[in-house]
Design a protein around this motif. Structure first.
Motif, PDB file in Angstrom:
ATOM      1  N   THR A 148      27.941  50.892  31.916  1.00 58.34           N
ATOM      2  CA  THR A 148      28.862  51.438  33.029  1.00 58.34           C
ATOM      3  C   THR A 148      29.125  52.814  32.608  1.00 58.34           C
ATOM      4  N   ALA A 170      29.123  43.849  30.239  1.00 61.56           N
ATOM      5  CA  ALA A 170      29.276  45.317  30.517  1.00 61.56           C
ATOM      6  C   ALA A 170      29.480  46.077  29.274  1.00 61.56           C
ATOM      7  N   THR A 195      31.300  37.418  33.592  1.00 61.76           N
ATOM      8  CA  THR A 195      31.495  38.828  33.161  1.00 61.76           C
ATOM      9  C   THR A 195      31.622  38.743  31.693  1.00 61.76           C
ATOM     10  N   LYS A 216      34.357  45.950  33.776  1.00 65.37           N
ATOM     11  CA  LYS A 216      33.810  44.405  34.241  1.00 65.37           C
ATOM     12  C   LYS A 216      34.469  44.164  35.706  1.00 65.37           C
TER      13      LYS A 216
END
Length: 499
Positions: A100, A69, A6, A14
């Motif tokens: 996200t 992310a 990530t 994440k």
């Protein structure tokens, strides 16, 4: 199984993504999921705070792909940029972007921003998906994107030498448990590996992958190993196949994705695998430098890492060009080395390495990570020579034997050890391999072409068969006799009586 790391700014979700995809806590070494096609992918979750870059580099070093992310309610942030720069310096080309917190803000603006920011990087064109771990929206689409990503990732060589960078370790009694990402090669229960940098031999007692024990595992895999009597083991160490890597504290590198080598700090930290090693930097050319490491690393040519200056928060990617660089002590040696390295690719092959060294053992090429060049001159099964260098050595040997025979006609042969030293060969057996007609080896000496009968050079004959002028009157070193004096009188005159 494939492994994905990530990346992204702190607080952008994440860990929540990993938790939603795997149903496990991100810090667990067995955080993995099965994708719609049946493929499995494990995750290395990294922190995203201001001081997260070293941990992010350790996690991303062995993972071939990234899950980036970016939160819909904050968009692109400094931590996102810093992580992206690090990924670019490491050469990561595969990934998926997840916007996200799509339940907290409209993700359209963030999706556009992500595509624009990635357009000029190695991650341009990766799929971008808007998701919410709270409502579950988009999570199926993210799993499908990860599935397609896993299908595109290169398959590593199961026969490659092992180098497992350790990113977590703890010891209980005589047992040590380590976690890392196996990028290539195969590890089997009972294997003996070297624990670097000390080089101590350790044996693998158990292997765990995806939360299950197994007898053997190949890369790419997120694995847990149990070692016995390994001593102190810390994150940043590595388990490697013995005799398959060069253990070095000095390397020549190409710098990229950052400032010119001359503008980099002279003391930096090299991040390679999970290791973070202080180094001293000596610039060579605009994009090349010599690094002196404060501890040994097991390396191959072409290994990639990052130089980082924690104070300036600047980074530069590096590719290892030479793991056995020459000393630079003579005036102008650094500039000459820079010119040589300028023509080398980021991953030098066996042809380039053999050309520089001239003669090497096969095993020496192997531990540098190079295959033997197809046109190399094979010598005694163990040695290889660059063809041009080998021909040059033969010409030099022919010249040396001719010169020696002319200067020492009573002992015209050169001893093998003398030849070895004059030609700079690493082993005496290579001298015998170098000799071919019209040269020959007899009784431990190398002789030039045999002279025809009656053609042996007389004492006092110099190079090329010519007498030195001082010796024209008689024996070398003796005063001229009657014959010598007569030889220099004008034609038609006789020497005086009694002379």
């Amino acid at each position: 199984m494939q492994v994905v790391t990530t990346a992204g700014h702190g607080g952008h979700g994440k860990s929540a993504l990993v938790r939603a995809l795997t149903g496990k806590e991100p810090e667990e070494p067995g955080a993995w999921t099965e994708l719609p096609s049946g493929r499995r992918v494990a995750f290395v979750d990294v922190p995203g705070g201001e001081r997260s870059v070293p941990a992010m580099l350790a996690g991303a070093a062995s993972a071939p792909a990234v899950l980036l992310a970016v939160a819909a309610d904050e968009g692109w942030m400094p931590g996102t940029r810093e992580h992206l720069e690090a990924l670019g310096a490491l050469g990561v080309r595969f990934g998926v972007a997840a916007v996200t917190k799509a339940d907290a803000a409209d993700p359209k603006l963030a999706l556009r921003q992500v595509r624009e920011r990635l357009a000029g990087t190695a991650l341009r064109g990766v799929e971008a998906v808007a998701v919410s771990t709270v409502t579950g929206a988009g999570m199926d689409g993210l799993a499908a994107a990860l599935d397609r990503l896993a299908g595109r990732l290169p398959v590593p060589d199961p026969a490659a030498p092992v180098r497992l960078w350790i990113d977590r370790a703890f010891t209980a009694g005589r047992q040590t448990v380590v976690t890392g990402t196996l990028a290539a090669g195969t590890i089997t229960v009972g294997d003996e590996l070297l624990l670097m940098p000390a080089g101590a031999r350790v044996r693998v007692r158990t292997i765990g992958r995806a939360g299950e024990p197994c007898e053997s595992v190949g890369g790419v895999s997120r694995i847990v190993l149990t070692l016995r009597d390994a001593g102190r083991v810390d994150a940043g160490m590595a388990l490697v196949t013995e005799g398959a890597w060069t253990h070095t504290t000095s390397v020549d590198v190409r710098t990229r994705f950052g400032e010119a080598s001359g503008r980099l700090a002279r003391r930096m930290t090299l991040h390679l695998g999970s290791a973070a090693v202080p180094v001293r930097l000596r610039p060579l050319g605009p994009d090349t430098a010599r690094l002196t490491l404060n501890r040994r690393l097991a390396l191959h040519l072409g290994d990639t890492g990052i130089l980082r200056d924690p104070e300036r928060r600047s980074i530069a990617g590096v590719s290892v060009l030479d793991v056995r660089p020459p000393t630079l002590v003579r005036r102008g040696a650094g500039a000459a080395r820079a010119r040589e390295l300028a023509s080398w690719p980021d991953r030098p092959d066996g042809t380039i390495v053999l050309r520089r060294h001239g003669v090497l053992r096969r095993s020496e090429l192997s531990v540098m990570g190079c295959a033997a060049p197809p046109d190399a001159v094979a010598l005694n099964g163990e040695w290889l020579a660059d063809p041009a260098h080998w021909d040059s050595l033969f010409r030099r040997l022919a010249e040396e034997t001719s010169r020696h025979a002319a200067e020492s006609p009573r002992a015209p042969g050169l001893p093998l050890e003398t030849v070895r030293l004059r030609l700079g060969l690493p082993a005496r057996q290579l001298v015998a391999a170098l000799v071919r007609p019209p040269l020959r080896v007899e009784a431990g000496r190398v002789y030039g072409p045999a002279r025809p009968a009656g053609g042996r050079a007389r004492p006092g004959t110099g190079r090329g068969g010519h007498r030195p002028a001082a010796a024209l009157g008689g024996r070398r070193g003796a005063p001229p006799g009657r014959a010598g004096r007569r030889a220099v009188l004008p034609a038609g005159r006789r020497p005086a009586r009694g002379v």
